[in-house]
Design an enzyme around this catalytic site. Sequence first.
Site, PDB file in Angstrom:
ATOM      1  N   ASP A   6      -7.449  -8.488   7.024  1.00  0.00           N
ATOM      2  CA  ASP A   6      -6.184  -8.098   6.413  1.00  0.00           C
ATOM      3  C   ASP A   6      -6.466  -7.482   5.044  1.00  0.00           C
ATOM      4  O   ASP A   6      -7.392  -7.929   4.367  1.00  0.00           O
ATOM      5  CB  ASP A   6      -5.306  -9.348   6.224  1.00  0.00           C
ATOM      6  N   HIS A  12      -3.463   0.229   1.615  1.00  0.00           N
ATOM      7  CA  HIS A  12      -2.948  -1.146   1.750  1.00  0.00           C
ATOM      8  C   HIS A  12      -3.728  -1.961   2.765  1.00  0.00           C
ATOM      9  O   HIS A  12      -3.537  -3.166   2.857  1.00  0.00           O
ATOM     10  CB  HIS A  12      -1.466  -1.105   2.146  1.00  0.00           C
TER      11      HIS A  12
HETATM   12  C1  G6P Z   1       1.166  -2.518   7.187  1.00  0.00           C
HETATM   13  C2  G6P Z   1       0.845  -1.153   6.639  1.00  0.00           C
HETATM   14  C3  G6P Z   1       2.094  -0.438   6.158  1.00  0.00           C
HETATM   15  C4  G6P Z   1       3.171  -0.475   7.241  1.00  0.00           C
HETATM   16  C5  G6P Z   1       3.468  -1.907   7.664  1.00  0.00           C
HETATM   17  C6  G6P Z   1       4.512  -2.015   8.758  1.00  0.00           C
HETATM   18  O1  G6P Z   1       1.418  -3.430   6.206  1.00  0.00           O
HETATM   19  O2  G6P Z   1      -0.112  -1.230   5.604  1.00  0.00           O
HETATM   20  O3  G6P Z   1       1.808   0.885   5.803  1.00  0.00           O
HETATM   21  O4  G6P Z   1       4.352   0.158   6.807  1.00  0.00           O
HETATM   22  O5  G6P Z   1       2.255  -2.488   8.109  1.00  0.00           O
HETATM   23  O6  G6P Z   1       4.120  -1.261   9.868  1.00  0.00           O
HETATM   24  P1  G6P Z   1       4.994  -0.068  10.456  1.00  0.00           P
HETATM   25  O7  G6P Z   1       4.106   0.609  11.438  1.00  0.00           O
HETATM   26  O8  G6P Z   1       6.180  -0.721  11.065  1.00  0.00           O
HETATM   27  O9  G6P Z   1       5.372   0.827   9.300  1.00  0.00           O
END
Ligand code: G6P
Length: 470
Positions: free
Chosen positions: A361, A153
């Site tokens: 991003d 992602h």
């Molecule tokens: C990004 C990453 C995700 C992640 C999200 C939120 O978008 O690609 O994998 O879940 O951020 O971050 P966190 O560390 O809170 O899961």
Amino acid sequence: MSRIVIVSNRTPGKGPAAGGLAVALRKTLAEREGFWFGWSGRLVEQPSSEARFEDVDGLKVAQVDLTRQDHHAYYAGFSNSILWPSFHLRLDLATLDSTWYEGYRRVNQQFARALLPLLKADDIIWVHDYHLIPLASELRALGARNRIGFYLHIPFPTADTLYAIPNHLDLMRDLSRYDLVGMQANRDVAAFTEFAEHQSPASISGDPLQSVDFSRTEVDAFPIGSDPDAFARLAVSPAATKMVNRMRRVLGDQRLIIGVDRLDYSKGLPQRVEAYEKLLTHDARFRRQVHFLQVAPPSRDTIKEYQETSETLDSICGRVMGRFAELDWQPLTYVKRAYGQPSLAGLYRLARVGLVTPLRDGMNLVAHEYIGSQNPADPGVLVLSRFAGAAEIFDAALLVNPFDTDETAEALRLALDMPLDERISRWQTLMAAARAHNIDDWSRSFLDRLAPASRNGSGTRDILYLASVA
Ligand code: G6P
């Protein structure tokens, strides 16, 4: 119809899902047999060896608990203090602690051991994001022969940056154990291909390292999207209207500029506020005429670099307030809190400018959601970083270099002055692109590529979908 299993670090919680991706993956699972697998959110003394199933609003979710120590090394450590900054080309913010890799690997092994007994031989597995790169290797080491796909992602780093990541060769070998690797943008596939074709780093001893064989792994761009028509409906829902009315009372005749991001250094928030400051400095006619709303829910706040970003932003916002605010006018509102999708959709629709300026991003779904939420008769303008994956799709936005705050300030001015007919024609092009890249097609096209036979009902494969939510 085949079964699907989704695996991710975080699993969906009860209640309305926060992000578009979680909504989409839920929908995929609702249409297909299968389950979601990931971390429970619990930290325990003894790691769980078996997954526990839970029903989350009708969705089957299998979860494992992690020890505090493993979780720290795997999540705050290797994933978010090494992989996240380096993949975003911020080696200056990476902490190269050599002890974290073991914890990262251990958690991936734990996931694989707990998942394996839940799998059928013909299940298909989709793993998401950088927390779980080694999962296919670990499953294969335990004997899994399933089709396994991986979706990244976040951006893929340049070859030079990749070489700076400890254990990068292991990670690339791990990627080669997937049948299909999906990336957000063509630029990511190009960076991956450059590594794959030119890998020849030497080891400390000077010996050339063994290269990784990617001949059995397909790599392609699958740009993620949103559900723009759902956002169009949400933006005029009663919950959205309530929020819009609240905000309208504050705004009066002022035009709104909106930014919505996790509080993360990759989002370019200090640069964004500085660009706004330059707009007010250079063009006094905008004072009292515009208002900037930045919504920034805190994120990963145990990590020093995130705390520092938060402090920097506090201080820049304070500076702009002190410099421009008057007793009866404030140039900006900065909210360190998350809002639900209906409120955000309403605010996006109200905003004349959507300011989406990450320094780098993977995709950036806020850009998609902003477009979806606009009023077709009076749409706002998207100012978008050319370093977001979304820039490959939305070239009708005002594309900016977010490091260049003069350029962003000028784009803000153009956006605020843009005549209605140009706003409409740009928006129509953007909306067509958002529809063409909707999230349902995204998951369908990835799964079709991963397991072509699985969708026509004639195949015998089940599909397992392993994900970590962006
Ligand atoms: C990004 C990453 C995700 C992640 C999200 C939120 O978008 O690609 O994998 O879940 O951020 O971050 P966190 O560390 O809170 O899961």
